[in-house]
Design a protein around this motif. Structure first.
Motif, PDB file in Angstrom:
ATOM      1  N   LYS A  46       2.335   9.391  -6.147  1.00  0.00           N
ATOM      2  CA  LYS A  46       3.032  10.671  -6.027  1.00  0.00           C
ATOM      3  C   LYS A  46       4.090  10.833  -7.116  1.00  0.00           C
ATOM      4  O   LYS A  46       4.362  11.949  -7.571  1.00  0.00           O
ATOM      5  CB  LYS A  46       3.675  10.790  -4.645  1.00  0.00           C
ATOM      6  CG  LYS A  46       2.672  10.926  -3.511  1.00  0.00           C
ATOM      7  CD  LYS A  46       3.363  11.192  -2.182  1.00  0.00           C
ATOM      8  CE  LYS A  46       2.341  11.407  -1.071  1.00  0.00           C
ATOM      9  NZ  LYS A  46       2.978  11.732   0.233  1.00  0.00           N
ATOM     10  N   LEU A  47       4.689   9.722  -7.536  1.00  0.00           N
ATOM     11  CA  LEU A  47       5.715   9.784  -8.578  1.00  0.00           C
ATOM     12  C   LEU A  47       5.126  10.119  -9.941  1.00  0.00           C
ATOM     13  O   LEU A  47       5.879  10.444 -10.873  1.00  0.00           O
ATOM     14  CB  LEU A  47       6.466   8.453  -8.651  1.00  0.00           C
ATOM     15  CG  LEU A  47       7.443   8.171  -7.505  1.00  0.00           C
ATOM     16  CD1 LEU A  47       7.982   6.748  -7.600  1.00  0.00           C
ATOM     17  CD2 LEU A  47       8.596   9.174  -7.515  1.00  0.00           C
ATOM     18  N   GLN A  48       3.800  10.029 -10.072  1.00  0.00           N
ATOM     19  CA  GLN A  48       3.178  10.403 -11.338  1.00  0.00           C
ATOM     20  C   GLN A  48       3.387  11.884 -11.641  1.00  0.00           C
ATOM     21  O   GLN A  48       3.307  12.304 -12.805  1.00  0.00           O
ATOM     22  CB  GLN A  48       1.671  10.093 -11.301  1.00  0.00           C
ATOM     23  CG  GLN A  48       1.328   8.630 -11.067  1.00  0.00           C
ATOM     24  CD  GLN A  48       1.781   7.720 -12.192  1.00  0.00           C
ATOM     25  OE1 GLN A  48       1.894   8.148 -13.336  1.00  0.00           O
ATOM     26  NE2 GLN A  48       2.035   6.460 -11.873  1.00  0.00           N
ATOM     27  N   ASP A  49       3.635  12.676 -10.600  1.00  0.00           N
ATOM     28  CA  ASP A  49       3.870  14.108 -10.796  1.00  0.00           C
ATOM     29  C   ASP A  49       5.317  14.406 -11.171  1.00  0.00           C
ATOM     30  O   ASP A  49       5.677  15.567 -11.367  1.00  0.00           O
ATOM     31  CB  ASP A  49       3.504  14.880  -9.522  1.00  0.00           C
ATOM     32  CG  ASP A  49       2.027  14.744  -9.175  1.00  0.00           C
ATOM     33  OD1 ASP A  49       1.220  14.578 -10.109  1.00  0.00           O
ATOM     34  OD2 ASP A  49       1.686  14.797  -7.974  1.00  0.00           O
ATOM     35  N   ASN A  84       0.825  -1.212   0.000  1.00  0.00           N
ATOM     36  CA  ASN A  84       0.000   0.000   0.000  1.00  0.00           C
ATOM     37  C   ASN A  84       0.858   1.260   0.000  1.00  0.00           C
ATOM     38  O   ASN A  84       0.537   2.249  -0.680  1.00  0.00           O
ATOM     39  CB  ASN A  84      -0.933  -0.002   1.208  1.00  0.00           C
ATOM     40  CG  ASN A  84      -2.053  -1.020   1.076  1.00  0.00           C
ATOM     41  OD1 ASN A  84      -2.359  -1.471  -0.024  1.00  0.00           O
ATOM     42  ND2 ASN A  84      -2.654  -1.396   2.191  1.00  0.00           N
ATOM     43  N   ARG A  85       1.947   1.234   0.762  1.00  0.00           N
ATOM     44  CA  ARG A  85       2.828   2.404   0.791  1.00  0.00           C
ATOM     45  C   ARG A  85       3.501   2.610  -0.561  1.00  0.00           C
ATOM     46  O   ARG A  85       3.663   3.747  -1.020  1.00  0.00           O
ATOM     47  CB  ARG A  85       3.879   2.231   1.894  1.00  0.00           C
ATOM     48  CG  ARG A  85       3.311   2.398   3.302  1.00  0.00           C
ATOM     49  CD  ARG A  85       4.344   2.117   4.373  1.00  0.00           C
ATOM     50  NE  ARG A  85       3.774   2.308   5.714  1.00  0.00           N
ATOM     51  CZ  ARG A  85       4.422   2.070   6.846  1.00  0.00           C
ATOM     52  NH1 ARG A  85       5.672   1.619   6.805  1.00  0.00           N
ATOM     53  NH2 ARG A  85       3.836   2.274   8.013  1.00  0.00           N
ATOM     54  N   ARG A  86       3.905   1.524  -1.190  1.00  0.00           N
ATOM     55  CA  ARG A  86       4.524   1.650  -2.515  1.00  0.00           C
ATOM     56  C   ARG A  86       3.512   2.158  -3.538  1.00  0.00           C
ATOM     57  O   ARG A  86       3.871   2.923  -4.447  1.00  0.00           O
ATOM     58  CB  ARG A  86       5.095   0.301  -2.954  1.00  0.00           C
ATOM     59  CG  ARG A  86       6.323  -0.122  -2.155  1.00  0.00           C
ATOM     60  CD  ARG A  86       6.829  -1.484  -2.585  1.00  0.00           C
ATOM     61  NE  ARG A  86       7.978  -1.899  -1.794  1.00  0.00           N
ATOM     62  CZ  ARG A  86       8.598  -3.065  -1.922  1.00  0.00           C
ATOM     63  NH1 ARG A  86       8.170  -3.940  -2.823  1.00  0.00           N
ATOM     64  NH2 ARG A  86       9.635  -3.363  -1.165  1.00  0.00           N
ATOM     65  N   TYR A  87       2.269   1.736  -3.394  1.00  0.00           N
ATOM     66  CA  TYR A  87       1.242   2.223  -4.318  1.00  0.00           C
ATOM     67  C   TYR A  87       1.038   3.723  -4.150  1.00  0.00           C
ATOM     68  O   TYR A  87       0.922   4.464  -5.135  1.00  0.00           O
ATOM     69  CB  TYR A  87      -0.070   1.474  -4.078  1.00  0.00           C
ATOM     70  CG  TYR A  87      -1.194   1.936  -4.977  1.00  0.00           C
ATOM     71  CD1 TYR A  87      -1.229   1.567  -6.318  1.00  0.00           C
ATOM     72  CD2 TYR A  87      -2.208   2.754  -4.485  1.00  0.00           C
ATOM     73  CE1 TYR A  87      -2.250   1.999  -7.154  1.00  0.00           C
ATOM     74  CE2 TYR A  87      -3.231   3.187  -5.311  1.00  0.00           C
ATOM     75  CZ  TYR A  87      -3.247   2.806  -6.649  1.00  0.00           C
ATOM     76  OH  TYR A  87      -4.253   3.245  -7.468  1.00  0.00           O
ATOM     77  N   ARG A  88       1.008   4.184  -2.891  1.00  0.00           N
ATOM     78  CA  ARG A  88       0.866   5.619  -2.640  1.00  0.00           C
ATOM     79  C   ARG A  88       2.075   6.381  -3.177  1.00  0.00           C
ATOM     80  O   ARG A  88       1.930   7.471  -3.749  1.00  0.00           O
ATOM     81  CB  ARG A  88       0.720   5.861  -1.139  1.00  0.00           C
ATOM     82  CG  ARG A  88      -0.574   5.346  -0.542  1.00  0.00           C
ATOM     83  CD  ARG A  88      -1.723   6.282  -0.794  1.00  0.00           C
ATOM     84  NE  ARG A  88      -1.587   7.515  -0.025  1.00  0.00           N
ATOM     85  CZ  ARG A  88      -2.437   8.517  -0.071  1.00  0.00           C
ATOM     86  NH1 ARG A  88      -3.484   8.448  -0.864  1.00  0.00           N
ATOM     87  NH2 ARG A  88      -2.259   9.602   0.650  1.00  0.00           N
TER      88      ARG A  88
END
Length: 338
Positions: free
Chosen positions: A124-127, A116-120
């Motif tokens: 954020k890395l999409q930005d 779940n943390r990696r998904y979050r």
């Protein structure tokens, strides 16, 4: 660091047994990501020796409060120690803390928490440019070529590679060259690995005895090389097929990130960082667990829906809190009331 327990079973030798709590506190102070603030000195960090004294004093005064404060930072193998202390058999609140911490530190919950943390973090890395086409191509050039690159026209490749030419500097040119050299090396390694895998599969197939071979027949040597890189060939496919292949590439790169296969990424900065917890999802998981448990004693649909509404109102103020923290706060409030 504290009193030692001295035992002499045969009255011939003395064996010093150090209470493991000292090692546990030392771990919390030196290894765990815990902030000890001194309110008397502008909230500055206090010295290590003072941290140890603060933690040990809290443990001796109230083991339950100690677990509330530091339980989530313990190592999983520490839980067994706290299970075996005498208070676990007499104090319901302490026992409840232990059970909650066992669940929190279980492999199942830990793995789910990390994913779940990696998904979050991925969201954020999409930005950033981490999941841009060029950066993903650098990380997995062979897969990119197989699914995307070979179907691109020369004009599309020029547009992709020249996307940053507007802000081109001498330094950026050097960095671009370094990235491309590393990409070629990565692609060559991937091709060698893929070639070795194909060769091994071929050898395994050829090692199977032929059904039609008779005594006296000679083996025909295989004159084909083990691995021949495929020459670049451009297949024409329609736009819909190209989009599907590009989507497949993106999904594979996302899976690679979630599963921890991006070798240059610092996963420790995400896996051990509570800032990436999806607290609303954790709250929903806690609700689902509650309604699936024996605590939900509703006998009719109307009673069940009433439980849902009451539980939802109760949790609405806690939607921004970690479910473990909420539970520990509940225990702490009970201790203060008693």
């Amino acid at each position: 660091m504290g009193d030692l327990k001295i035992s002499s079973p045969n009255n011939e030798e003395k064996i010093c047994e150090i209470d493991p709590i000292y090692d546990i506190i030392d771990y919390l102070v030196r290894c765990a990501n815990i902030s000890f603030k001194n309110p008397h000195y502008n909230k500055a960090e206090i010295r290590t020796s003072e941290k140890i004294q603060v933690a040990y004093k809290m443990y001796t005064q109230s083991p339950t409060q100690f677990l509330i404060q530091f339980g989530k930072y313990l190592s999983p193998n520490h839980i067994e120690y706290f299970q075996n202390v005498e208070i676990n058999n007499t104090n319901k609140d302490y026992k409840a803390c232990i059970e909650q911490l066992k669940l929190y530190h279980s492999n199942e919950c830990k793995n789910k928490r990390i994913r779940n943390r990696r998904y979050r973090a991925m969201q954020k890395l999409q930005d950033t440019d981490y999941f841009s086409e060029k950066q993903m191509m650098y990380r997995n050039p062979l897969l990119y070529e197989q699914l995307v690159g070979q179907y691109m026209t020369d004009e599309e490749k020029l547009e992709r590679d020249g996307a940053d030419n507007e802000n081109l500097t001498f330094l950026s040119m050097i960095l671009e060259t370094v990235d491309r050299n590393e990409m070629r090396e990565t692609k060559n390694r991937q091709m060698l690995i893929e070639g070795e895998t194909s060769t091994q599969t071929l050898q395994d197939t050829e090692s199977t005895p032929s059904q039609g071979k008779r005594w006296g027949d000679f083996d025909v040597p295989d004159t084909k090389p083990n691995y021949i890189p495929e020459t670049e060939k451009r297949c024409m496919i329609n736009a819909n097929e190209r989009n599907l292949l590009r989507e497949e590439f993106l999904q594979e790169m996302c899976s690679s990130f979630i599963e921890g296969r991006d070798i240059d990424f610092d996963y420790d900065s995400v896996d051990n960082n509570e800032e990436y917890d999806d607290l609303q999802q954790m709250s929903r998981d806690a609700e689902d667990k509650y309604f699936d448990s024996e605590d939900n004693d509703a006998e009719t649909l109307e009673e069940h829906m009433q439980h849902v509404q009451e539980y939802g109102r109760k949790k609405s103020n806690d939607s921004n809190s970690d479910t473990l923290d909420v539970f520990m706060q509940h225990i702490s409030n009970k201790l203060q009331q008693s």
